[in-house]
Scaffold this motif. Structure first.
Motif, mmCIF file in Angstrom:
data_model
loop_
_atom_site.group_PDB
_atom_site.id
_atom_site.type_symbol
_atom_site.label_atom_id
_atom_site.label_comp_id
_atom_site.label_asym_id
_atom_site.label_seq_id
_atom_site.Cartn_x
_atom_site.Cartn_y
_atom_site.Cartn_z
ATOM 1 N N LEU A 398 0.828 -1.201 0.000
ATOM 2 C CA LEU A 398 0.000 0.000 0.000
ATOM 3 C C LEU A 398 0.866 1.256 0.000
ATOM 4 O O LEU A 398 0.557 2.235 -0.691
ATOM 5 N N ASN A 399 1.964 1.252 0.751
ATOM 6 C CA ASN A 399 2.853 2.404 0.760
ATOM 7 C C ASN A 399 3.433 2.654 -0.632
ATOM 8 O O ASN A 399 3.520 3.795 -1.095
ATOM 9 N N ALA A 401 2.031 1.723 -3.491
ATOM 10 C CA ALA A 401 0.935 2.159 -4.362
ATOM 11 C C ALA A 401 0.640 3.641 -4.168
ATOM 12 O O ALA A 401 0.427 4.381 -5.136
ATOM 13 N N LEU A 402 0.638 4.097 -2.928
ATOM 14 C CA LEU A 402 0.388 5.510 -2.652
ATOM 15 C C LEU A 402 1.509 6.385 -3.206
ATOM 16 O O LEU A 402 1.267 7.459 -3.779
ATOM 17 N N ALA A 403 2.755 5.933 -3.064
ATOM 18 C CA ALA A 403 3.904 6.714 -3.521
ATOM 19 C C ALA A 403 3.966 6.809 -5.036
ATOM 20 O O ALA A 403 4.303 7.856 -5.592
ATOM 21 N N TYR A 404 3.642 5.700 -5.719
ATOM 22 C CA TYR A 404 3.792 5.663 -7.174
ATOM 23 C C TYR A 404 2.552 6.131 -7.926
ATOM 24 O O TYR A 404 2.656 6.660 -9.039
ATOM 25 N N HIS A 405 1.372 5.915 -7.337
ATOM 26 C CA HIS A 405 0.149 6.133 -8.113
ATOM 27 C C HIS A 405 -0.831 7.120 -7.491
ATOM 28 O O HIS A 405 -1.762 7.545 -8.158
ATOM 29 N N GLY A 406 -0.658 7.475 -6.226
ATOM 30 C CA GLY A 406 -1.536 8.440 -5.583
ATOM 31 C C GLY A 406 -2.753 7.792 -4.956
ATOM 32 O O GLY A 406 -3.161 6.688 -5.334
ATOM 33 N N LEU A 415 -6.303 -2.188 -2.288
ATOM 34 C CA LEU A 415 -5.499 -2.622 -1.146
ATOM 35 C C LEU A 415 -6.103 -2.135 0.173
ATOM 36 O O LEU A 415 -6.117 -2.865 1.166
ATOM 37 N N GLN A 416 -6.620 -0.927 0.172
ATOM 38 C CA GLN A 416 -7.246 -0.407 1.381
ATOM 39 C C GLN A 416 -8.504 -1.189 1.739
ATOM 40 O O GLN A 416 -8.795 -1.401 2.924
ATOM 41 N N SER A 417 -9.238 -1.646 0.714
ATOM 42 C CA SER A 417 -10.450 -2.432 0.978
ATOM 43 C C SER A 417 -10.126 -3.755 1.654
ATOM 44 O O SER A 417 -10.983 -4.345 2.323
ATOM 45 N N LEU A 418 -8.899 -4.226 1.504
ATOM 46 C CA LEU A 418 -8.468 -5.467 2.143
ATOM 47 C C LEU A 418 -7.848 -5.219 3.512
ATOM 48 O O LEU A 418 -7.424 -6.172 4.182
ATOM 49 N N GLY A 419 -7.791 -3.953 3.923
ATOM 50 C CA GLY A 419 -7.199 -3.626 5.212
ATOM 51 C C GLY A 419 -5.692 -3.553 5.199
ATOM 52 O O GLY A 419 -5.049 -3.705 6.258
ATOM 53 N N ALA A 421 -1.899 -2.292 5.291
ATOM 54 C CA ALA A 421 -1.259 -1.281 6.130
ATOM 55 C C ALA A 421 -0.356 -0.374 5.306
ATOM 56 O O ALA A 421 0.332 -0.828 4.393
ATOM 57 N N ASN A 422 -0.367 0.900 5.638
ATOM 58 C CA ASN A 422 0.496 1.876 4.975
ATOM 59 C C ASN A 422 1.735 2.082 5.845
ATOM 60 O O ASN A 422 1.808 3.013 6.651
ATOM 61 N N LEU A 423 2.716 1.176 5.690
ATOM 62 C CA LEU A 423 3.941 1.267 6.474
ATOM 63 C C LEU A 423 5.064 1.739 5.585
ATOM 64 O O LEU A 423 5.410 1.090 4.601
ATOM 65 N N PRO A 424 5.649 2.905 5.864
ATOM 66 C CA PRO A 424 6.681 3.462 4.989
ATOM 67 C C PRO A 424 8.019 2.766 5.155
ATOM 68 O O PRO A 424 8.261 2.024 6.108
#
Length: 429
Positions: A398-399, A401-406, A415-419, A421-424
């Motif tokens: 998830l981290n 995905a957020l960094a590369y795609h917003g 990924l968020q729907s599956l719970g 974690a956004n761990l950097p």
């Protein structure tokens, strides 16, 4: 010799000269916004502001409650048009060149097209995407990597890359690795392609026109090193080489005809000059930035934000694509689902096998944005919170995905729907 583009201030001066001349040639912000939404050329090309306003209004109306994403994406496009070209190393003096495609690649493409053109699939675009007016002129795909089509799949894709690679390398003078392939994409009547520079790592590229049925030529508009618009017409078998990360290109004049079918083939320079068989070039590479981004440039800052783990520098005598030696990693990174399925059938342990940098196939697929591959891996047991790095202290999927795609990307939402974690990243690759 490598060439850098003019600074933004110099571009504006050139623009003003073109606008004042009011002759047959024109520069930026005439046919469509490039650096500014305030078009500069009056009625030189007709009422282009009305065309642009209709283009943007069409996107807003189509997406309704999500219509504000059209403006956000458009602002991002214009910002990238400004900062990215001036931040790129340019490997050719012109930035583009039209030639005839090698016979070997045309034979492959025409065979695939003729076998599968009736089975084209409508292309799905993210909400608010403004690169093509898909809301009024749908685009379709006869994908060469679609294994459900006759002859489609990984072998055809690699055969096409192999047939094109030497041409790209000879033109740029640099060793290249295949990075992405889109198409065959079919544009339909009324289509407009918003002028843009490609997102990295799409750097050294080509467009091949496979087939068309048009009432008049549909020009590809590119901006030369002096930021003058050059309209390039293409017929089946034509191939336009272009430095897609630095050369602004588009088709701002609406397609008149039934269809126009292109394939886009992209490569990434490794940093090694062509025919250099030594590893001395590795000493000259930046330890963080890729070799095609100019250090301390606006684009370098943007690239660093989106790629906090840095560029995967080649190891001695091994090109980039060989670093992730497990077949599962390569297939995941390139969205080759059929090859990935085959690899895991042979050895399911590859699902959890890390490469030399501590990356799993799930990380590679997430970074590349291949949601179908990500879903496949997770359904087959991949850990949605697995972290990169040799000691497992890097980023989660998830981290990445957020960094590369917003945050608005469908992959992030999945990924968020599956719970997840956004761990950097804690300092690991």
């Amino acid at each position: 010799m490598w060439h850098r583009l003019f600074s933004f201030a110099a571009l504006i001066i050139l623009l003003q000269k073109d606008a004042d001349a009011q002759d047959a040639s024109y520069g930026v912000d005439c046919s469509f916004p490039i650096f500014s939404k305030d078009l500069k050329c009056g009625d030189l090309l007709g009422d282009r502001k009305a065309v642009y306003d209709e283009f943007m209004d069409g996107c807003r109306k189509f997406y309704g409650a999500k219509g504000n994403r059209c403006d956000t994406t458009e602002d991002d496009r214009i910002a990238m048009d400004i900062y990215q070209p001036q931040s790129m190393v340019n490997y050719t003096s012109t930035g583009f060149k039209k030639i005839k495609a090698p016979k070997a690649v045309m034979d492959l493409l025409l065979d695939h097209w003729n076998k599968n053109k009736q089975d084209r699939k409508e292309e799905r675009w993210p909400a608010g995407n403004i690169y093509v007016n898909h809301w009024s002129s749908p685009t379709y795909m006869v994908s060469v990597e679609d294994h459900s089509l006759r002859g489609g799949g990984y072998k055809l894709k690699t055969d096409i890359w192999d047939a094109v690679k030497s041409t790209i390398e000879e033109w740029t003078g640099m060793e290249q690795n295949p990075i992405s392939m889109y198409g065959i994409r079919v544009y339909t009547d009324g289509a407009i392609l918003n002028p843009h520079a490609d997102r990295l790592p799409l750097v050294s590229s080509c467009i091949i026109n496979v087939a068309q049925d048009v009432d008049e030529p549909w020009p590809l508009e590119v901006y030369d090193r002096n930021n003058n618009a050059v309209n390039v017409t293409m017929e089946p078998g034509d191939m336009v080489l272009y430095e897609s990360g630095s050369l602004i290109h588009g088709r701002p004049f609406a397609l008149k005809g039934k269809y126009f079918a292109n394939i886009f083939i992209h490569f990434e320079p490794t940093g090694r000059r062509l025919h250099d068989n030594s590893d001395e070039y590795l000493d000259d590479l930046d330890s963080f930035l890729p070799p095609y981004v100019i250090p301390d440039s606006p684009g370098a800052a943007e690239w660093s934000k989106k790629n906090p783990q840095g560029w995967k520098k080649p190891t001695p005598s091994a090109p980039i694509q060989q670093i992730n030696s497990p077949e599962s990693h390569y297939a995941a990174a390139h969205g080759d689902l059929s090859r990935l399925e085959s690899a895991l059938q042979k050895d399911h342990r590859l699902l959890h096998k890390k490469d030399n940098n501590g990356w799993l196939p799930l990380h590679e697929a997430t970074r590349a944005g291949h949601q179908d591959v990500v879903e496949f891996l997770i359904k087959n047991g991949a850990d949605i919170n697995a972290r990169t790095g040799r000691t497992g202290e890097g980023s989660t999927p998830l981290n990445l995905a957020l960094a590369y795609h917003g945050p608005d990307h469908d992959l992030c939402k999945y990924l968020q729907s599956l719970g997840a974690a956004n761990l950097p990243d804690n300092g690991e690759l």
